[in-house]
Design an enzyme around this catalytic site. Structure first.
Site, PDB file in Angstrom:
ATOM      1  N   HIS A  58      -2.200  12.858 -27.059  1.00 43.38           N
ATOM      2  CA  HIS A  58      -2.467  11.484 -26.610  1.00 43.38           C
ATOM      3  C   HIS A  58      -3.227  10.696 -27.672  1.00 43.38           C
ATOM      4  O   HIS A  58      -3.001   9.491 -27.846  1.00 43.38           O
ATOM      5  CB  HIS A  58      -3.266  11.490 -25.297  1.00 43.38           C
ATOM      6  N   LYS A  90       2.404  11.859 -10.348  1.00 44.42           N
ATOM      7  CA  LYS A  90       1.558  10.992 -11.177  1.00 44.42           C
ATOM      8  C   LYS A  90       2.355   9.766 -11.586  1.00 44.42           C
ATOM      9  O   LYS A  90       3.488   9.890 -12.072  1.00 44.42           O
ATOM     10  CB  LYS A  90       1.111  11.718 -12.448  1.00 44.42           C
ATOM     11  N   GLU A 130       8.078  19.570 -24.005  1.00 41.70           N
ATOM     12  CA  GLU A 130       7.526  19.874 -22.670  1.00 41.70           C
ATOM     13  C   GLU A 130       8.090  21.219 -22.176  1.00 41.70           C
ATOM     14  O   GLU A 130       7.410  21.948 -21.449  1.00 41.70           O
ATOM     15  CB  GLU A 130       7.847  18.758 -21.661  1.00 41.70           C
ATOM     16  N   HIS A 151       6.251  10.691 -27.333  1.00 37.95           N
ATOM     17  CA  HIS A 151       5.355  11.566 -26.572  1.00 37.95           C
ATOM     18  C   HIS A 151       5.619  13.031 -26.970  1.00 37.95           C
ATOM     19  O   HIS A 151       4.694  13.799 -27.188  1.00 37.95           O
ATOM     20  CB  HIS A 151       5.601  11.344 -25.079  1.00 37.95           C
ATOM     21  N   ASN A 186      -1.644  19.980 -19.371  1.00 42.33           N
ATOM     22  CA  ASN A 186      -2.008  19.095 -20.486  1.00 42.33           C
ATOM     23  C   ASN A 186      -2.126  19.859 -21.805  1.00 42.33           C
ATOM     24  O   ASN A 186      -2.673  19.331 -22.778  1.00 42.33           O
ATOM     25  CB  ASN A 186      -3.328  18.381 -20.181  1.00 42.33           C
ATOM     26  N   HIS A 196      -1.873  18.073 -25.020  1.00 41.80           N
ATOM     27  CA  HIS A 196      -1.905  16.632 -24.727  1.00 41.80           C
ATOM     28  C   HIS A 196      -3.209  15.946 -25.130  1.00 41.80           C
ATOM     29  O   HIS A 196      -3.202  14.746 -25.387  1.00 41.80           O
ATOM     30  CB  HIS A 196      -1.638  16.383 -23.240  1.00 41.80           C
ATOM     31  N   ARG A 206       0.822  -1.226   0.000  1.00 37.95           N
ATOM     32  CA  ARG A 206       0.000   0.000   0.000  1.00 37.95           C
ATOM     33  C   ARG A 206       0.851   1.269   0.000  1.00 37.95           C
ATOM     34  O   ARG A 206       0.413   2.327   0.433  1.00 37.95           O
ATOM     35  CB  ARG A 206      -0.967   0.030   1.186  1.00 37.95           C
ATOM     36  N   GLU A 258      -5.118  17.532  -9.294  1.00 39.38           N
ATOM     37  CA  GLU A 258      -5.697  17.966 -10.565  1.00 39.38           C
ATOM     38  C   GLU A 258      -7.209  18.099 -10.523  1.00 39.38           C
ATOM     39  O   GLU A 258      -7.935  17.553 -11.346  1.00 39.38           O
ATOM     40  CB  GLU A 258      -5.266  17.017 -11.703  1.00 39.38           C
TER      41      GLU A 258
END
Ligand code: NAD
Ligand code: ZN
Length: 335
Positions: free
Chosen positions: A225, A116, A158, A238, A218, A221, A94, A210
């Site tokens: 994506h 993330k 980026e 990417h 984003n 993105h 966990r 977020e």
């Protein structure tokens, strides 16, 4: 590691074959010298590594090595290694501590910050994941010297994104110092990486999970994506996907804010590489892929547009026609 409150014991180092070959041994040696018992897990390089099977590899290696709740997972590599190793750290017992040594430009300016983690699923990118903040991020811009040119250019996407959404001064610096950036001038690289990293920290601190403004990261993105998905993840990096997406998003920004001049922003984005001609030129397929994006709000897609250079806005009412016009503008040279 001690500065981050981690006491010596077992640790799992996760890397990929490219980065492991360059830096894996020396990092393992320095941790061993400091008293750590290390298990090195070397994954295949590339986006397909963000999968359930590679996640299992890490979990199996860690659990058979006898890790406990205080044993850190140390990710040494780019965004792929960071994302999958971070998810393993979130899941093991966990949640065990997570340390990142980002080695790609994307990882140093973007993916190593913000917590993330995730893997891809057949239905879309990063659809299985968790938030799990690292205890420590060790960034050494010197490691960027071994990064292949294509990955360097991908990372610059980026960097350009960060300037466009947040910092008009950084945007001017990028336009003016592009030559030094392409030459990887150490001082310029160090300045740019630390400015981008600081901006990401500021944005994430204001909205860690977020629920709102963090989504401006984003920019490019939602389009990008979809392109990655249609190209099967391996067909386009990417960074190239994001550059293509930013061109589309800038076109939408021009349509929404005609009083603003985005020509220099487009000039900068156009210095980034474009996708190979054969990649995903079917706009219907791209629009379909966008509808699967997890950033949609109900039936609507959420877009990040610019209301001026250095300032981003979230927009929920973009029409199908605008989306298609964005794709046509961005992929135009290939149609
Ligand atoms: N978690 C987040 O917030 C976040 C943010 C942005 C991107 N990402 C994810 O990051 C991934 C892209 O990151 P990436 O471009 O770093 O991918 P990557 O990890 O695949 O690295 C790119 C390539 O460069 C190689 N490499 C990395 N560092 C090197 C070095 N110093 N010298 C030589 N080769 C090196 C890698 O082996 C790989 O082949 C995507 O999966 C994307 O979804 C995550
Ligand atoms: Zn990105």
């Amino acid at each position: 590691m001690a500065d981050a409150g981690l006491s010596v014991g077992r640790c799992v180092i996760v890397t990929d074959a490219n980065v492991g070959h360059l830096y894996g041994d020396s990092i393992e040696r320095s941790l061993t010298d400091a008293g750590w018992r290390c298990r090195l897990v070397t994954l295949p390089p590339g986006e397909p590594t963000k999968s359930l099977s590679q996640l299992s590899e890490i979990l199996d290696a860690a659990l058979s090595f006898g890790v406990d709740r205080s044993s850190p997972v140390v990710a040494v590599g780019g965004g792929v290694v960071g994302d999958v190793a971070g998810l393993a750290a979130a899941l093991l017992m966990r949640g065990v501590p997570f340390v990142k040594v980002p080695t790609s430009l994307i990882a140093q300016v973007d993916s190593s910050i913000g917590g993330k983690t995730g893997i891809n699923h057949a239905t879309g990118k990063n659809l299985v994941g968790a938030f799990h903040q690292p205890s420590l991020v060790l960034t050494d811009t010197g490691k960027l010297s071994s990064l292949p040119l294509a990955e360097w250019m991908a990372g610059l996407s980026e960097v350009v994104k960060t300037a466009l959404i947040w910092d008009a001064d950084l945007f001017s610096l990028l336009l003016d110092r592009w030559g030094a950036i392409l030459d990887r001038d150490p001082q310029t690289v160090s300045d740019v990486v630390s400015r981008c990293a600081q901006i990401k920290v500021t944005i994430v601190q204001a909205d860690e999970l977020e629920s709102g403004r963090r989504a401006i990261l984003n920019f490019g993105h939602t389009f990008g994506h979809a392109l990655e998905k249609v190209a099967g993840y391996a067909g386009v990096t990417h960074g190239i996907a994001v550059a293509t997406g930013m061109r589309a998003a800038l076109h939408l920004s021009e349509l929404r804010y005609p009083e603003q001049d985005f020509s220099r922003a487009l000039e900068l984005v156009n210095r980034l590489p474009e996708p190979a001609e054969a990649t995903a030129t079917n706009i219907d397929e791209l629009v379909e892929a966008m509808l699967m994006d997890k950033k949609r709000v109900g039936d609507r897609l959420r877009f990040v547009l610019l209301d001026r250079v250095g300032s981003a806005v979230l927009v929920d009412d973009v029409t199908d026609q605008e989306i298609r016009s964005g794709w046509k503008f961005s992929l135009g040279p290939f149609k």
